[in-house]
Design an enzyme around this catalytic site. Structure first.
Site, short mmCIF file in Angstrom:
data_model
loop_
_atom_site.label_atom_id
_atom_site.label_comp_id
_atom_site.label_asym_id
_atom_site.label_seq_id
_atom_site.Cartn_x
_atom_site.Cartn_y
_atom_site.Cartn_z
CE LYS A 1 -4.41 -1.63 0.66
NZ LYS A 1 -4.76 -2.77 0.02
CE LYS B 1 -5.48 -8.14 -2.20
NZ LYS B 1 -6.44 -8.20 -1.15
CE LYS C 1 -13.34 -4.37 -1.41
NZ LYS C 1 -12.45 -4.15 -0.28
N1 AQP Z 1 -8.20 -11.42 -4.93
C1 AQP Z 1 -8.57 -12.05 -3.83
N2 AQP Z 1 -8.59 -13.40 -3.80
C2 AQP Z 1 -8.99 -14.06 -2.66
N3 AQP Z 1 -9.41 -13.43 -1.54
C3 AQP Z 1 -9.42 -12.08 -1.54
N4 AQP Z 1 -9.76 -11.16 -0.61
C4 AQP Z 1 -9.59 -9.93 -1.12
N5 AQP Z 1 -9.13 -10.00 -2.39
C5 AQP Z 1 -9.00 -11.32 -2.67
C6 AQP Z 1 -10.30 -11.47 0.71
O1 AQP Z 1 -11.50 -10.73 0.87
C7 AQP Z 1 -11.66 -10.38 2.25
C8 AQP Z 1 -12.09 -8.93 2.37
O2 AQP Z 1 -11.05 -8.12 1.90
P1 AQP Z 1 -11.05 -6.56 2.13
O3 AQP Z 1 -11.98 -5.91 1.20
O4 AQP Z 1 -11.26 -6.23 3.54
O5 AQP Z 1 -9.59 -6.12 1.86
P2 AQP Z 1 -8.59 -6.53 0.80
O6 AQP Z 1 -8.02 -7.90 1.04
O7 AQP Z 1 -7.57 -5.45 0.82
O8 AQP Z 1 -9.44 -6.57 -0.53
P3 AQP Z 1 -9.25 -5.64 -1.79
O9 AQP Z 1 -10.33 -5.87 -2.76
O10 AQP Z 1 -7.84 -5.78 -2.28
O11 AQP Z 1 -9.50 -4.22 -1.18
P4 AQP Z 1 -8.63 -2.92 -1.24
O12 AQP Z 1 -8.42 -2.64 -2.67
O13 AQP Z 1 -9.46 -1.91 -0.56
O14 AQP Z 1 -7.35 -3.18 -0.50
C9 AQP Z 1 -10.33 -10.66 2.94
O15 AQP Z 1 -10.46 -11.79 3.77
C10 AQP Z 1 -9.40 -10.94 1.81
O16 AQP Z 1 -8.44 -11.93 2.17
#
Ligand code: AQP
Length: 333
Positions: A117, A199, A202
């Site tokens: 990040k 991965k 969002k």
């Molecule tokens: N690509 C992924 N594959 C498998 N699991 C995933 N998770 C997120 N992306 C993947 C799982 O989703 C849960 C919620 O995640 P989150 O929204 O709290 O945060 P994150 O992991 O940071 O997801 P994003 O989409 O990447 O969000 P941003 O862009 O805001 O950082 C978690 O349990 C995560 O493991």
């Protein structure tokens, strides 16, 4: 230890930083739904986590609401689980402050998501981004959760939570149990459509993910645009093609998967066929969720009742924990 009843406790959270996508759902959220049958679960829209990366307050308000709709639409049931909005329970930040006072900075600096990040937002480096995993530890420990259903990208955070527990217990006496991550048997990391080395996320923008709310035509367009080969052709399957195969299998397109896989092995696979099959399988898979979304989005009262019920249930658990923690520390008496 803070006494617990015999049923297992579960906590997990989701950042309201955009729409829930297939990576979130297949990696973690489908486990949330399954676990509520046998465990006491608290599931959070963790809005204080969303402010650690650049955000717009109006969009955040909308994203929180949309996440609640997504969670209800996939089957999180307010009659079975506490569905909360993190900022409505100030104990999360209170406990995070306390845990922050026992967590060495060096532990936080080595967390991989901090480094990622920080690279992504070099002008947005602050204490909140560094201490994000401490707030996550507080979210989990506040409800004395034994199990945390997450995607595998979150494993370092759970390991850090366990280290924080050991240190807290060592300093102040046995208070918390060490929680465990709960992974789905095929909770493979789903990769971004536009950048399959990363991965699905969002924050990589809407072309990188399929949102549960995406309309069929949008899904077809996004999958058509998905990156398949990068760089010169080589022996190994490219990450983009592997990701499409994985998606196809996970959303119930096993038959197509088998025949397209044999095309791949014989060297006759046309990517357009793989993409079309994947898009149609995703559309069919998401159809009932999309219908549920429409129903919940039209009923403000149901949304309000769901989070109010969750807040009340979670507040009594949170207050029990904080009373014990304050006593341990000699504060708040
Ligand atoms: N690509 C992924 N594959 C498998 N699991 C995933 N998770 C997120 N992306 C993947 C799982 O989703 C849960 C919620 O995640 P989150 O929204 O709290 O945060 P994150 O992991 O940071 O997801 P994003 O989409 O990447 O969000 P941003 O862009 O805001 O950082 C978690 O349990 C995560 O493991």
């Amino acid at each position: 230890m803070i006494p617990l009843d015999s049923k297992k406790r579960v906590f997990s959270g989701l950042r309201p930083t955009g729409r829930m996508h297939l990576g979130n759902y297949l990696g973690a959220i489908r486990n949330w739904v399954a676990m509520q049958e046998t465990r006491d679960c608290v599931y959070g829209v963790v809005d204080y986590h969303a402010i650690t990366t650049p955000f717009d307050p109006d969009e955040l308000r909308t994203d929180v609401r949309e996440m609640v709709i997504d969670l209800l639409a996939v089957g999180v049931d307010p009659e079975k689980s506490a569905l909360i909005i993190q900022s409505q329970l100030p104990e999360h930040t209170e406990l995070a402050w306390i845990l922050g006072a026992v967590t060495p900075i060096s532990w936080l600096e080595r967390v991989p998501t901090y480094k990622e990040k920080a690279e992504m937002h070099p002008d947005y480096l602050h204490l909140g981004l560094l201490s994000y995993p401490v707030l996550m530890a507080a979210d989990i420990l506040l409800y004395r959760a034994n199990e945390v259903p997450v995607g595998e990208d979150q494993l370092p955070h759970i390991e850090l939570t366990r280290e924080i527990v050991r240190r807290f217990n060592h300093m102040f006496g046995d208070t918390f149990e060490e929680p465990k991550a709960f992974l789905h048997r095929d909770s493979a990391r789903i990769m971004s459509l536009s950048d399959p080395e990363k991965k699905m996320s969002k924050s990589l923008g809407p072309d990188s993910y399929i949102a549960l709310a995406d309309e069929p035509d949008v899904i077809r367009k996004k999958i058509r645009k998905a990156v398949t080969d990068i760089g010169p052709a080589n022996e190994k399957m490219s990450p983009g093609v592997g990701n499409l195969f994985r998606l196809l299998q996970l959303v119930g397109g096993e038959d197509d998967h088998a025949s397209l896989w044999s095309d791949y092995e014989s060297g006759s696979l046309r990517y357009v066929d793989l993409k079309d099959a994947t898009a149609e399988a995703i559309i069919a898979f998401l159809a009932p969720i999309r219908a549920n979304r429409q129903r919940f989005a039209a009923d403000e009262q149901v949304l309000r009742n769901a989070v109010e019920k969750g807040r009340e249930l979670a507040a009594s658990m949170a207050e029990d924990t904080m009373a014990a923690v304050r006593t341990r520390l000699g504060v708040g008496q």
